[in-house]
Scaffold this motif. Structure first.
Motif: not given
Length: 1266
Positions: A16, A79, A247
């Motif tokens: 992220c 992400t 993520g």
């Protein structure tokens, strides 16, 4: 590309990169305080401090009026993909007994499934899947009833291991994945490659996932962590993990999309390289929540549908499927009352409201629209089949494949039981060639159970095997055996094979001849076979029609064989039945096929049989297949001996080629196994019928180059077989021939040789006693007429009766012809027959030749001991004639031996030591004879050659002693010692030369070059070995004469030499001989029995007249051969050579039936021993104990339930007692209250009565006033 670089370039992780708070509250902290950094989480599940800010500064939480606070977190937008940083091996540390290891890799959620397959198949080297089992169920911990747990764990792993399946799970240590791990632990193996259990887990939900970060690392992992943690732990009994990263952190379910894609791509793989069938898939459901309903609907509604297997009784969703499956069996709609109750049950099971329950109910009913793809397994039902069989049956039925495709699937799984119950059933129709292709695939895939199944259902090798199929079997892609076969072909052809060379049947025939050796001729290399094969190759480029042109193996089949109806089971039907060929176009004599070049449209029909595919299995090193094929067909004893010989030769060639030692050891083990098999069958046959067992040893076998079983066993050096009681009894009968002598046989024979009239006083065996003894070719011709056709029915009946007494039809006709002649003539013929049988007996030949040989040695000794005259005397002429006729006899032995080529004849003949000794003795004598006719000094040279030559002839006497049962084993020991002492003698020679050269050089520094130096070097040191130390010459300076410089060193060197040579080396040699003696003492008798065959065969084939009279026998043999050649009645050398028992067709058929019964009896005894073995009993006891444990667990569970119910009942009874006591008290109070009220009413009534007695009525008062 390396493993590391390929993984990092192919797979990635997700991180992220933008912080979007999960809470929409507007924070007033400007700038963001440290408290907010450690408390506020992003939508990805991480805190702000857990993010990496490489491309943008950390955001602020202040939101003004112009800022958009409604932005949703997105995988694509928020992400970033980067090369994966976590892959390698996990070592689970949850068990002290063993450490389980698993491969793992961190992959992005959008990874390509084909890359994942490449990773698993190529990099992780997982076995190609033949079945895919995807397991779905509850992710939280739940309990299973004992029977359901047993059925699930054992059934799943049994189905997976037996078929080579892959199992897909969530991979975590809770819920259904934990039960799969327990199943692998209980019923799976320790081998990583055999535990193909793959876990697809979300990277963000794994506890301590940071410990796994590293490139190609080996990480220890502890699956038992904090019980209060909301994270999951990996199950330690999975073999591979795909850690899916989207993520996020702490969020389940991101792997489901990638899992479905991976399942689709696995289904596109071929189930086997030889099969076009794709990998089938099945979904196994155990318990489960609401999400399972949608998952099952997706599976059953896909195209093609995926069969679903539900374990009833596991709880929640599985029980709902089972309930609905039963109630919608006849009608797809539920009744109103049942539907209402079902909705209530859904709400109670899943804890959802009415609306959600209605939606789930609709999904469940949609699943029932595909009920044929859903199977409910009730482990409590007594009629239910085994769970693994039920799973595989579900896959077969759910895939909606054709019968041929189902057979291919079961073939790839190696589950013949499933094919027998569900595929090869009554009324099944098959496409053209599908069953033949299945048999070919089964042979190439080494599926013994399927070959047995197809044979039991009517498939015959004579119909199946063709040239193309047999060549395809030999050219199957198999690295190790294919390379070894190519090496053998290169050795045979003495040339290197080009890359991609395709082995032919003729090449295999050459290899078989090369391995068996001797005079063996393979059917594949015969002239008529080569002609047919070459014509087949040139005809339209090897069309499919070659399936009707199979090469000759055992000659053209007789009309009686073709006229029989096939014995196929009635339910085995194919679309293309086998059509028999017209035999009228085939002509042959003595069961030999004749190739007719004019037959263009109707080629000769030959038949392959089990022998061909059996030899293929042996050459391909498929031992279990060879053992199974050995049980089928005729001449099982011979096939076991052939396999023993082939494996033994292959082991020898492997050692010569410096191949891996375990390859030669494996060949040796296979050879010993077939050798022991031959001995066991022979022992079983000998116990049942001694005569028939001995016929098995010497009957001629056309399928094996007209060899006998005994010849093959001897050529393979199978000593236990030759030393068996049956073989030795036969050899004894061969040795004595028709003579029936038990005591003092040697004296009787010698007396009969010296006084021929005494022969008539000897006792001879009857025809019945000699029926099992093979006769030489001369004995067959002597006194016998050829077989004539046209026997009447009565003659045939009489022949059958005589056969029961051991007489053949030939003997019966011989006796019937002579019965009508004059008695005197018949008596004369009987005497002549006795004389012939006496002199042709091997034991009589032995003593006749031995007496002659002793006389020859006496004459030869006399010749060289007395003065040699210019012209040979009578004694010397007799010696010359003896040796010359012996040379002619040795030449006859070479020329009449079985091999075809002269070079091969000489090679085999010179392989025998005594033949080599005789050759040297004859050559040396001829040289001496040539020198003898010249004047001196050549005559002296000839006489010296005579003196040396007699050594060979005296040593030859030891071979005569080898026949004796007592002297033979000692000669075997001497031979063994002599052959094994080579290296010790070499070491002694090295020590001798090292001392002799240095000693001579020190003592004689001024020697001139001369050949006498070599003698002086070894002369005295050699005699020192035997104790002659030459004491007077130890110190050369003792006599007062000048000595050589440093001559004092010779005494020291002699001391060292005597210590090493006399004390160490000689004692080592003595110890070596002692060791050989004790080793050979137990086996020398067996070795002598083995060598006894050679002695008997030597005198069996030798003419009965000894040298020099043997030339009369040679003259007779030559005239007979010329006569047969002129009349055109000459038989093949391979049929007339050797000692063989020629049987008629009926007798051969009876012998084969007897052999088949013996094989069946042996297999029955073996199975009985196997079932009664200790290991089998332990296995049965373990199974019963497991069943008892299951039953005890069920009883314990029921006891617990009963105890809980009793506890509840006791509590309820206590409450009832309290209520009853309260009711009694209440009733008591009510009764007291009623009594009180009654008393008050009575008192009130009594007071009113008293008042009425004292107060006058009102009417009375008014009356008085008036």
């Amino acid at each position: 590309m390396s493993y590391k670089s390929w993984i990092e370039e192919t797979f990635s992780k997700r991180e992220c990169v933008k912080f979007i708070p999960s809470s929409r509250d507007q924070h007033r902290c400007i700038p963001v305080c440290q408290v907010c950094r450690n408390l506020i989480r992003c939508c990805c599940g991480r805190l702000m401090v857990e993010h990496s800010w490489q491309e943008a500064p950390p955001p602020t939480f202040f939101t003004g009026p112009e800022q958009d606070v409604s932005e949703d977190w997105s995988l694509e937008l928020h992400t970033r993909a980067s090369p994966t940083n976590a892959y390698g091996t996990i070592a689970f540390q949850d068990s002290a007994a063993r450490v389980c290891r698993a491969k793992f890799v961190r992959v992005a959620v959008d990874s390509k499934p084909e890359a994942l397959l490449q990773l698993m198949l190529r990099e992780w080297q997982m076995d190609r899947p033949k079945l895919l089992l995807t397991v779905h169920g509850g992710s939280e911990n739940f309990s299973l009833p004992p029977k359901v747990k047993q059925a699930f764990t054992k059934g799943l792993i049994t189905a997976a291991r037996s078929t080579g399946a892959w199992i897909l799970t969530d991979g975590i240590n809770t819920g259904v994945s934990k039960y799969v791990g327990e199943a692998v632990k209980s019923f799976g193996g320790h081998n990583l490659r055999k535990r193909n259990t793959i876990g697809l887990t979300s990277w963000g939900v794994i506890d301590n996932n940071t410990d796994l970060i590293g490139r190609d690392v080996f990480r220890p992992y502890q699956p038992l962590g904090n019980p209060l943690s909301k994270r999951a732990y990996l199950n330690s009994f999975h073999s591979h993990f795909l850690l899916v990263d989207d993520g996020t952190l702490g969020k389940f379910g991101c792997q489901e999309g990638l899992r479905k894609k991976l399942e689709k791509h696995i289904q596109l793989l071929k189930i086997h390289t030889r099969l076009n069938q794709r990998v089938p898939m099945a979904c196994v459901v155990v318990e489960g929540g609401p999400a399972i309903v949608s998952t099952v609907l997706d599976y059953v509604s896909s195209n093609p549908p995926v069969p679903v297997f539900v374990f009833e009784g596991s709880g929640r969703a599985a029980d709902l499927f089972a309930f609905l499956h039963k109630h919608t069996d006849t009608d797809k709609q539920l009744a109103a009352d049942i539907r209402e109750g079902f909705l209530v049950r859904i709400g109670e099971v899943f804890g959802v409201d009415r609306k959600e329950a209605s939606r789930l109910c609709s999904l469940l009913l949609e699943c029932m629209d595909h009920r044929q793809s859903i199977t409910i397994f009730d482990s409590e039902s007594e009629d239910q089949m085994a769970p693994d069989a039920a799973i595989l049956n579900t896959i077969l039925k759910g895939t909606k494949a054709s019968a041929a495709e189902q057979l291919s699937m079961t073939l790839a799984w190696d589950r013949a039981d499933i094919a027998q119950k569900n595929v090869l059933v009554y009324g099944q129709h098959w496409q053209v060639g599908s069953l033949e292709q299945a048999m070919l695939d089964a042979l190439m895939m080494d599926r013994v159970s399927f070959v047995k199944l197809l044979i039991d259902n009517g498939m015959t090798m004579s119909h199946f095997l063709t040239v193309d199929r047999l060549e395809e079997l030999y050219n199957m892609p198999q690295v190790q055996t294919d390379q070894f076969l190519h090496h053998l072909v290169e050795d045979v052809k003495q040339t290197s094979l080009p890359l991609g060379y395709r082995l032919s049947i003729i090449d295999m025939g050459l290899v078989i001849e090369y391995l068996i050796g001797g005079a063996y001729r393979s059917t594949y290399t015969r002239k008529h076979f080569r002609t047919a094969y070459n014509r087949l190759q040139n005809k339209e480029g090897r069309r499919v029609s070659t399936s009707f042109l199979s090469e000759q193996k055992m000659g053209i089949r007789s009309k009686s064989q073709w006229s029989g109806s096939p014995q196929d089971p009635h339910f085995f039907r194919t679309a293309q039945p086998y059509k028999r060929k017209d035999q009228n176009a085939l002509r042959g004599t003595s069961e030999k096929a004749v190739w007719n070049p004019g037959l263009c449209e109707a080629p000769l029909v030959f038949s392959f049989n089990f022998n061909d595919v059996f030899v293929w299995a042996v050459l391909q090193q498929r031992q279990q297949m060879a053992l199974f094929l050995w049980q089928h067909g005729e001449e099982a004893l011979a096939r076991a001996a052939v396999a023993c010989k082939l494996y033994r030769s292959m082991a020898f060639k492997a050692r010569q080629s410096s191949m891996d030692d375990h390859i030669a050891e494996r060949f040796k083990a296979y050879s010993l196994e077939f050798g022991q098999l031959a001995v066991n069958v022979l022992d079983c046959a000998f116990r049942q019928n001694e005569k028939m067992a001995m016929k098995l040893l010497t009957s001629e076998m056309e399928a094996w180059s007209h060899f006998t079983c005994l010849q093959i066993a001897v050529s393979s050096c199978h000593r236990p077989f030759v030393s068996h009681s049956c073989t030795q009894t036969l050899l004894t009968d061969l040795w004595t021939g028709p003579l029936n002598m038990r005591k003092n046989s040697y004296l009787k024979i010698i007396l009969s040789l010296l006084l021929p009239p005494a022969i008539l006083l000897l006792e001879f065996k009857s025809k019945a006693e000699m029926c099992h003894v093979p006769q030489s070719h001369e004995a067959i011709i002597f006194g016998r007429d050829t077989l004539k056709s046209g026997e009447t029915l009565d003659e045939t009946h009489m022949a059958k009766k005589d056969a029961e007494h051991g007489l053949t039809s030939q003997d019966r006709r011989l006796g019937s012809r002579w019965e009508g002649l004059f008695p005197s003539l018949l008596h004369m013929v009987s005497w002549m027959t006795r004389l012939y049988e006496f002199y042709t007996a091997p034991v009589v030949k032995f003593w006749f030749h031995t007496i002659s040989y002793i006389a020859f040695l006496m004459l030869f000794s006399y010749t060289i001991l007395v003065k040699m005259d210019d012209q040979p005397g009578v004694q010397e002429w007799l010696v010359i004639l003896y040796i010359l006729t012996t040379a002619v006899e040795k030449t006859r032995e070479v020329l009449m031996s079985e091999p075809r080529k002269l070079s091969q004849k000489l090679k085999i003949w010179f392989s025998e030591y005594w033949n080599l000794s005789d050759f040297l003795a004859i050559v040396l004598f001829l040289f001496a004879l040539v020198m003898r006719w010249h004047a001196d000094p050549y005559r002296t040279v000839g006489r010296l050659a005579y003196c040396l030559d007699i050594i060979f002839w005296f040593v030859r006497v030891m071979d005569l002693l080898a026949v004796n049962q007592h002297a033979g084993p000692y000669l075997t020991m001497i031979t063994k010692m002599t052959s094994n002492m080579f290296f010790i003698v070499v070491m002694m020679a090295i020590v001798l030369l090292s001392f002799g050269v240095s000693r001579k050089a020190i003592l004689s520094p001024d020697e001139d070059p001369s050949w006498s130096l070599a003698r002086d070097v070894v002369f005295q040191p050699y005699w020192m070995i035997y104790g002659e130390v030459y004491a007077s010459e130890i110190d050369p300076c003792d006599d007062g004469q000048p000595c050589a410089p440093a001559s004092f060193l010779t005494a020291f060197l002699q001391a060292v030499y005597m210590f090493f040579q006399y004390i160490i080396m000689v004692n080592i040699l003595i110890a070596f001989f002692n060791n050989i003696y004790f080793d050979m003492a137990s086996t020398s008798n067996k070795l002598w029995k083995y060598n006894r065959y050679r002695y008997i065969m030597t005198y069996q084939d030798r003419p009965w007249l000894p040298p020099p009279l043997i030339f009369l026998s040679h003259l007779t043999i030559g005239l007979r051969a010329i006569y047969k050649r002129l009349n055109g009645n000459a038989e093949g050398d391979e049929r007339s050579s050797g000692l063989k028992l020629y049987l008629a067709r009926d007798d051969r058929k009876k012998l084969h039936e007897f052999e088949e019964k013996c094989v069946q009896a042996y297999l029955y005894e073996k199975n009985q021993d196997l079932h009664s073995s200790q290991m089998n009993r332990i296995r049965l006891t373990a199974d019963r104990a497991e069943e008892m444990c299951t039953m005890v667990g069920e009883v314990s569970e029921k006891v617990n339930i009963i105890q809980d119910n009793l506890t509840k009942l006791d509590s309820q009874l206590g409450q009832l007692q309290d209520l009853s006591a309260l009711a009694v008290d209440t009733l008591t109070l009510l009764s007291a209250s009623d009594n009180l009220h009654q008393e008050e009413a009575r008192l009130a009534q009594s007071q009113l009565l008293q008042t009425s007695q004292h107060v006058l009525p009102h009417s009375w008062t008014l009356h008085r006033v008036a």
